[in-house]
Scaffold this active site. Structure first.
Site, PDB file in Angstrom:
ATOM      1  N   GLY A  54     -46.912  -6.016  15.474  1.00 14.85           N
ATOM      2  CA  GLY A  54     -48.203  -6.568  15.886  1.00 14.85           C
ATOM      3  C   GLY A  54     -49.127  -5.391  16.173  1.00 14.85           C
ATOM      4  O   GLY A  54     -48.748  -4.451  16.894  1.00 14.85           O
ATOM      5  N   ASP A 243     -54.573  -6.967  11.277  1.00 10.69           N
ATOM      6  CA  ASP A 243     -54.092  -5.587  11.428  1.00 10.69           C
ATOM      7  C   ASP A 243     -55.176  -4.564  11.178  1.00 10.69           C
ATOM      8  O   ASP A 243     -55.076  -3.416  11.594  1.00 10.69           O
ATOM      9  CB  ASP A 243     -52.918  -5.343  10.483  1.00 10.69           C
ATOM     10  CG  ASP A 243     -51.726  -6.151  10.943  1.00 10.69           C
ATOM     11  OD1 ASP A 243     -51.672  -7.360  10.604  1.00 10.69           O
ATOM     12  OD2 ASP A 243     -50.902  -5.616  11.687  1.00 10.69           O
ATOM     13  N   LYS A 254     -51.083 -10.405   7.865  1.00 11.78           N
ATOM     14  CA  LYS A 254     -49.761 -10.688   7.293  1.00 11.78           C
ATOM     15  C   LYS A 254     -49.871 -11.430   5.963  1.00 11.78           C
ATOM     16  O   LYS A 254     -50.710 -12.322   5.795  1.00 11.78           O
ATOM     17  CB  LYS A 254     -48.967 -11.516   8.307  1.00 11.78           C
ATOM     18  CG  LYS A 254     -47.562 -11.866   7.921  1.00 11.78           C
ATOM     19  CD  LYS A 254     -46.710 -10.670   7.532  1.00 11.78           C
ATOM     20  CE  LYS A 254     -46.678  -9.598   8.589  1.00 11.78           C
ATOM     21  NZ  LYS A 254     -46.097  -8.315   8.111  1.00 11.78           N
TER      22      LYS A 254
END
Ligand code: MRU
Length: 367
Positions: A54, A243, A254
């Site tokens: 994460g 991200d 993702k």
């Protein structure tokens, strides 16, 4: 957030004052195991092997890893080498590089004998900053959920999320989950569709784990179910994490996020992305310049799970000998994103939207 009524964070300084505690996320949801990181090598391994994962948590761990490195050698050379080594561990989440640059800026001007204390203090500040950013993301995103709840007249707001962008991916609260926790805690009825998120199953293993422990109603669905649910009118909004967001508002997240955004667009379902400022990469003009991590084929070809007797085992799931590809992230173009939920407010996924919230950080150079 709480597990069995006990408040937890994902990273902490242990009682000895120097080693760093983390939850080994590779063991969830079957076991809740805390482990110690005692040197930069162990911290790098934790990032690479996804014991921590994460974007914000990767950054917080890297900051602590620099402090661990400084305990062993606080020279200029060791500082620059530790930062370069840590930066290589995962390529896509910009929070890793952001945190390392914060550490470089804080430590480089200091004398070596001042660096250990300063590194721990800066790492702690990065964690506190993340907690506060995520809390504010929750407050800002809550309004979106509350508006939908009002329109639905008491029926649960149906929210779909992908991967784990919860408190396990941050230091606390989460990014995508923070508005959900804030809504739930405010008594707004919510229900979360949790994408299982193959191949690492962060949804089924982590998002479901943390929502369940907080008492938030949720249902795990196969990754391919989202479009069907949206077509049936069973999704009121999608909230995902990210991200890295490029200066024009493109979103790396993702693998599979892009497909959810396409389905949301086709079905007029609002698609929001939640992020702290540390996830914006002002140096890249568009998502085309964001490096996409390619992970091991084994993550696609094998799965682990718990047997009825309790043992956790890994099994092969594919035709023997077939190769597999494993791109870990994809890019959702800004045009498919309804809005970005940040600690400063909700804005459009565009350079104008980002510049209006962060006027001090306008893009100066592009990759
Ligand atoms: O490979 P992971 O588990 O580190 O990927 C995590 C995600 O893609 C999250 O959605 C993203 O980091 C946002 S986290 C708040």
């Amino acid at each position: 957030m709480k597990i069995d009524g006990k408040p937890h964070r994902t990273i902490w300084l242990e009682d000895n004052g120097w080693s760093v505690g983390i939850i080994d996320q590779t063991k969830l949801p079957h076991a809740f195991v805390a482990i110690s990181l005692r040197n930069v090598g162990e911290a790098a391994h934790a990032i690479r092997s996804m014991q921590v994962r994460g974007a914000p948590l990767i950054g917080a761990t890297a900051a602590h890893a620099v402090a661990l490195a400084m305990r062993e050698d606080s020279s200029d050379d060791a500082l620059q080498k530790a930062i370069a080594f840590l930066a290589e561990q995962r390529p896509t989440a910009i929070n890793l590089r952001w945190a390392l640059e914060e550490m470089r800026a804080a430590l480089t001007p200091l004398a070596p004998d001042q660096r250990v204390a300063a590194a721990y203090s800066r790492a702690a500040a990065i964690c506190e900053d993340d907690v506060e950013s995520c809390r504010r993301i929750g407050v800002n995103g809550l309004k979106l959920i509350a508006d939908i709840a009002q329109r639905k007249g008491g029926k649960p707001v149906q929210i779909l999320t992908h991967c784990n962008a919860g408190w396990l991916a941050c230091v606390d609260w989460g990014t995508a989950t923070s508005p959900i926790y804030h809504a739930f805690d405010a008594g707004i009825p919510v229900h979360v569709w949790v994408d299982e998120t193959r191949p690492r199953n962060q949804g089924a293993a982590l998002t479901a784990f943390e929502l369940g422990h907080h008492g938030v109603p949720h249902t795990i669905v196969a990754d391919n179910a989202g479009g069907h649910l949206m077509q049936r009118g069973d999704v009121d909004l999608v909230i995902v994490g990210t991200d890295r967001v490029s200066a024009n508002g493109d979103v790396a997240n993702k693998i599979g996020t892009y497909l959810k955004a396409l389905a949301a667009c086709d079905n007029n379902v609002p698609f929001y992305v939640a992020l702290p400022y540390s996830t914006i990469d002002w140096s890249v003009a568009s998502g085309a310049h964001i490096p996409i991590e390619e992970r091991a084929a084994d993550e696609v070809l094998r799965m682990s799970g718990r047997l009825a007797g309790g043992a956790v085992v890994e099994v092969e799931i594919a035709a023997p000998g077939s190769p597999a590809a494993n791109p870990a992230f994809d890019i959702t173009p800004a045009r498919l994103v309804t809005g970005l939920i940040t600690e400063r407010g909700v804005t459009g996924a565009s350079s104008e939207g980002l510049n209006s919230l962060y006027p001090e950080r306008k893009l100066t150079s592009v990759a």
